[in-house]
Motif scaffolding. Structure first.
Motif, PDB file in Angstrom:
ATOM      1  N   PRO A   1       0.701  -1.410  -0.080  1.00 20.56           N
ATOM      2  CA  PRO A   1      -0.093   0.153   0.083  1.00 20.56           C
ATOM      3  C   PRO A   1       0.728   1.402   0.014  1.00 20.56           C
ATOM      4  CG  PRO A   1      -0.914  -1.516   1.376  1.00 20.56           C
ATOM      5  CD  PRO A   1       0.369  -2.332   0.945  1.00 20.56           C
ATOM      6  N   LEU A   2       1.890   1.291   0.966  1.00 25.46           N
ATOM      7  CA  LEU A   2       2.605   2.559   0.760  1.00 25.46           C
ATOM      8  C   LEU A   2       3.469   2.822  -0.564  1.00 25.46           C
ATOM      9  CD1 LEU A   2       3.894   4.694   2.412  1.00 25.46           C
ATOM     10  CD2 LEU A   2       5.644   3.097   3.372  1.00 25.46           C
ATOM     11  N   ILE A   3       4.077   1.670  -1.009  1.00 22.38           N
ATOM     12  CA  ILE A   3       4.685   1.683  -2.455  1.00 22.38           C
ATOM     13  C   ILE A   3       3.514   2.217  -3.414  1.00 22.38           C
ATOM     14  CG2 ILE A   3       5.845   0.394  -4.040  1.00 22.38           C
ATOM     15  CD1 ILE A   3       7.034  -1.321  -1.958  1.00 22.38           C
ATOM     16  N   SER A   4       2.464   1.730  -3.381  1.00 27.86           N
ATOM     17  CA  SER A   4       1.576   2.037  -4.499  1.00 27.86           C
ATOM     18  C   SER A   4       1.184   3.596  -4.194  1.00 27.86           C
ATOM     19  CB  SER A   4       0.152   1.174  -4.204  1.00 27.86           C
ATOM     20  OG  SER A   4       0.558  -0.050  -4.282  1.00 27.86           O
ATOM     21  N   PHE A   5       1.278   4.128  -3.048  1.00 25.41           N
ATOM     22  CA  PHE A   5       0.805   5.466  -2.833  1.00 25.41           C
ATOM     23  C   PHE A   5       1.902   6.264  -3.291  1.00 25.41           C
ATOM     24  CE2 PHE A   5       1.546   8.849   0.294  1.00 25.41           C
ATOM     25  CZ  PHE A   5       0.462   9.938  -0.431  1.00 25.41           C
ATOM     26  N   VAL A   6       3.052   6.020  -2.754  1.00 22.94           N
ATOM     27  CA  VAL A   6       4.228   6.748  -3.130  1.00 22.94           C
ATOM     28  C   VAL A   6       4.441   6.885  -4.952  1.00 22.94           C
ATOM     29  CG1 VAL A   6       6.769   7.087  -3.255  1.00 22.94           C
ATOM     30  CG2 VAL A   6       5.436   6.482  -1.327  1.00 22.94           C
ATOM     31  N   ALA A   7       4.102   5.613  -5.521  1.00 17.39           N
ATOM     32  CA  ALA A   7       4.028   5.716  -6.951  1.00 17.39           C
ATOM     33  C   ALA A   7       3.298   6.513  -7.643  1.00 17.39           C
ATOM     34  CB  ALA A   7       3.884   4.125  -7.394  1.00 17.39           C
ATOM     35  N   GLY A   8       2.011   6.435  -6.988  1.00 19.78           N
ATOM     36  CA  GLY A   8       0.808   7.291  -7.673  1.00 19.78           C
ATOM     37  C   GLY A   8       1.059   8.737  -7.174  1.00 19.78           C
ATOM     38  N   TRP A   9       1.690   9.248  -6.188  1.00 14.76           N
ATOM     39  CA  TRP A   9       2.145  10.616  -5.779  1.00 14.76           C
ATOM     40  C   TRP A   9       3.248  11.054  -6.964  1.00 14.76           C
ATOM     41  CZ3 TRP A   9       6.162  13.366  -3.656  1.00 14.76           C
ATOM     42  CH2 TRP A   9       5.787  14.774  -3.172  1.00 14.76           C
ATOM     43  N   LEU A  10       3.960  10.193  -7.211  1.00 19.73           N
ATOM     44  CA  LEU A  10       5.114  10.661  -8.077  1.00 19.73           C
ATOM     45  C   LEU A  10       4.697  10.701  -9.426  1.00 19.73           C
ATOM     46  CD1 LEU A  10       8.098   8.556  -6.762  1.00 19.73           C
ATOM     47  CD2 LEU A  10       7.662  11.021  -6.279  1.00 19.73           C
ATOM     48  N   ILE A  11       3.934   9.899  -9.891  1.00 21.04           N
ATOM     49  CA  ILE A  11       3.248  10.183 -11.208  1.00 21.04           C
ATOM     50  C   ILE A  11       2.539  11.298 -11.474  1.00 21.04           C
ATOM     51  CG2 ILE A  11       1.552   8.968 -12.748  1.00 21.04           C
ATOM     52  CD1 ILE A  11       2.496   6.120 -11.703  1.00 21.04           C
ATOM     53  N   LEU A  12       1.625  11.577 -10.340  1.00 23.57           N
ATOM     54  CA  LEU A  12       0.801  12.836 -10.547  1.00 23.57           C
ATOM     55  C   LEU A  12       1.652  14.066 -10.736  1.00 23.57           C
ATOM     56  CD1 LEU A  12      -2.015  12.172  -8.012  1.00 23.57           C
ATOM     57  CD2 LEU A  12      -1.985  12.377 -10.534  1.00 23.57           C
ATOM     58  N   GLY A  13       2.945  14.132  -9.901  1.00 23.94           N
ATOM     59  CA  GLY A  13       3.721  15.379  -9.809  1.00 23.94           C
ATOM     60  C   GLY A  13       4.747  15.296 -11.195  1.00 23.94           C
ATOM     61  N   ARG A  14       4.674  14.277 -11.829  1.00 25.74           N
ATOM     62  CA  ARG A  14       5.575  14.237 -12.874  1.00 25.74           C
ATOM     63  C   ARG A  14       4.768  14.408 -14.190  1.00 25.74           C
ATOM     64  NH1 ARG A  14       7.457  14.761 -17.043  1.00 25.74           N
ATOM     65  NH2 ARG A  14       9.470  13.999 -18.193  1.00 25.74           N
ATOM     66  N   TRP A  15       3.876  13.761 -14.638  1.00 21.16           N
ATOM     67  CA  TRP A  15       2.897  13.797 -15.761  1.00 21.16           C
ATOM     68  C   TRP A  15       1.495  14.223 -15.396  1.00 21.16           C
ATOM     69  CZ3 TRP A  15       6.020   9.147 -14.669  1.00 21.16           C
ATOM     70  CH2 TRP A  15       6.976   8.736 -15.658  1.00 21.16           C
ATOM     71  N   GLY A  16       1.118  14.828 -14.222  1.00 22.46           N
ATOM     72  CA  GLY A  16       0.122  15.345 -14.192  1.00 22.46           C
ATOM     73  C   GLY A  16       0.073  16.952 -13.814  1.00 22.46           C
ATOM     74  N   ARG A  17       1.480  17.570 -13.983  1.00 19.66           N
ATOM     75  CA  ARG A  17       1.577  18.986 -14.055  1.00 19.66           C
ATOM     76  C   ARG A  17       1.859  19.507 -15.468  1.00 19.66           C
ATOM     77  NH1 ARG A  17       6.205  22.234 -13.560  1.00 19.66           N
ATOM     78  NH2 ARG A  17       5.871  24.060 -12.060  1.00 19.66           N
TER      79      ARG A  17
END
Length: 264
Positions: free
Chosen positions: A210-226
Motif C-alpha cells: 500500500p505504501l509503495i502504491s501510494f508513493v508511486a501514484g504521488w510521484l506520477i501525478l507530480g511528473r505527468w500530471g503537471r
C-alpha cells in the motif's frame, strides 16, 4: 486667333494633366501612408508574438531560438509553400515597402499565386505590396491562432488532459493500487510454494505494498500530471490516495484468500 485658340487648348490640356498628376500623386501618397500604417501594425504584432513565444518557451524550459546568421533573434520566416528560405528583416514604422519587398524584408516568396523568389510573379509583373502585406497579415493571424492553441494545450497535463484533477488523481491511485494487488497475488502464489514466508507476505500486504502504491501514484501525478506552463505544483490529493491504496491492496488480499477457500 487660331494660334491663340490652339495655345488656350494646350494650356487647358496641360492643366488637366497637372490636376490628374496631382490626384495620382495624392492617391499614391495615401497608398504609401496606408502601407506604412499596415507595416507598423504588423511589426508590433510580430514583436508581441516574439515576446510571448519567448515567455512560453522560458516557462516550458525550452532554449531560446537564435538566428544562425547573427546569433540572436528568431530565424528566417518562410511562408508555407514558399520554397527556399527567405530572410525577413526587421518590420517597423520606419520601413518603406517597395514593389518587391515589405518593410525592409528580402524578396518575398509565396506571397501570391505563382510568385517567385525575386518578387515577380509568373506573368512577369511586379507583386503588389498591398497583396504581400495582406498575405503577411493572414499568416500572422494564423500564427496567433496556432499560438493560442499551443498555449491552451500547454495548460493541460500530459496525463489524462481532459479529466478533472480529482478524477485524474483517483484514476492514478487506483491504477497503482491495482498493480500493487497484482504483485500481492504473485506473493501469495510464492507463499503457497514456499518461496515467501507468511510474515513477509503479511508485512508487504498490510504496509509495504500500500505504501509503495501510494508513493508511486504521488510521484506520477507530480511528473505527468503537471501542465508544462504550470507555475505551481498540481494537487495530488495525498489523503485520498493514501486511503485508496491502504484499502484496496488489503481488500484484494482478503478477496484472494476467500476465493482460494471457495475453490478448495
Amino acid at each position: 486667333m487660331a494660334g491663340y485658340d490652339e495655345y488656350a487648348a494646350a494650356v487647358r490640356q496641360l492643366s488637366a494633366r497637372i490636376r490628374e498628376g496631382e490626384r495620382g500623386a495624392a492617391a499614391e501618397a495615401e497608398r504609401r501612408r496606408t502601407l506604412h500604417t499596415g507595416v507598423s501594425r504588423l511589426g508590433q504584432r510580430l514583436a508581441a508574438q516574439e515576446q510571448r513565444l519567448a515567455q512560453l518557451g522560458a516557462a516550458a524550459g525550452l532554449p531560446p531560438v537564435t538566428d544562425p546568421a547573427s546569433g540572436t533573434g528568431p530565424g528566417p520566416v518562410v511562408a508555407p509553400g514558399a520554397g527556399p528560405a527567405v530572410g525577413v528583416g526587421p518590420v517597423g514604422p520606419g520601413s518603406v515597402p517597395g514593389s518587391d519587398s515589405v518593410a525592409g524584408a528580402g524578396p518575398v516568396a509565396g506571397a501570391g499565386p505563382g510568385a517567385g523568389h525575386d518578387g515577380v510573379d509568373g506573368t512577369g509583373g511586379d507583386v503588389d505590396p498591398v497583396v504581400v502585406l495582406a498575405e503577411a497579415g493572414r499568416l500572422v493571424d494564423e500564427a496567433d491562432r496556432l499560438g493560442q492553441q499551443a498555449e491552451a494545450l500547454a495548460q493541460q497535463p500530459a496525463l489524462l488532459p481532459t479529466w478533472s484533477p480529482t478524477a485524474r488523481a483517483v484514476a492514478v491511485y487506483v491504477g497503482c493500487a491495482a498493480i500493487g494487488a497484482l504483485v500481492m497475488l504473485v506473493l501469495v502464489v510464492a507463499n503457497g510454494i514456499g518461496v515467501v514466508n507468511g510474515v513477509t507476505l503479511g508485512a508487504l500486504t498490510c504496509a509495504g505494498l500500500p505504501l509503495i502504491s501510494f508513493v508511486a501514484g504521488w510521484l506520477i501525478l507530480g511528473r505527468w500530471g503537471r501542465p508544462a506552463l504550470a507555475s505551481t505544483d498540481p494537487p495530488r490529493y495525498a489523503p485520498l490516495g493514501f486511503v485508496i491504496c491502504v484499502l484496496l491492496v488489503p481488500l484484494a488480499y482478503c478477496v484472494t484468500l476467500l476465493l482460494f477457500r471457495l475453490v478448495r
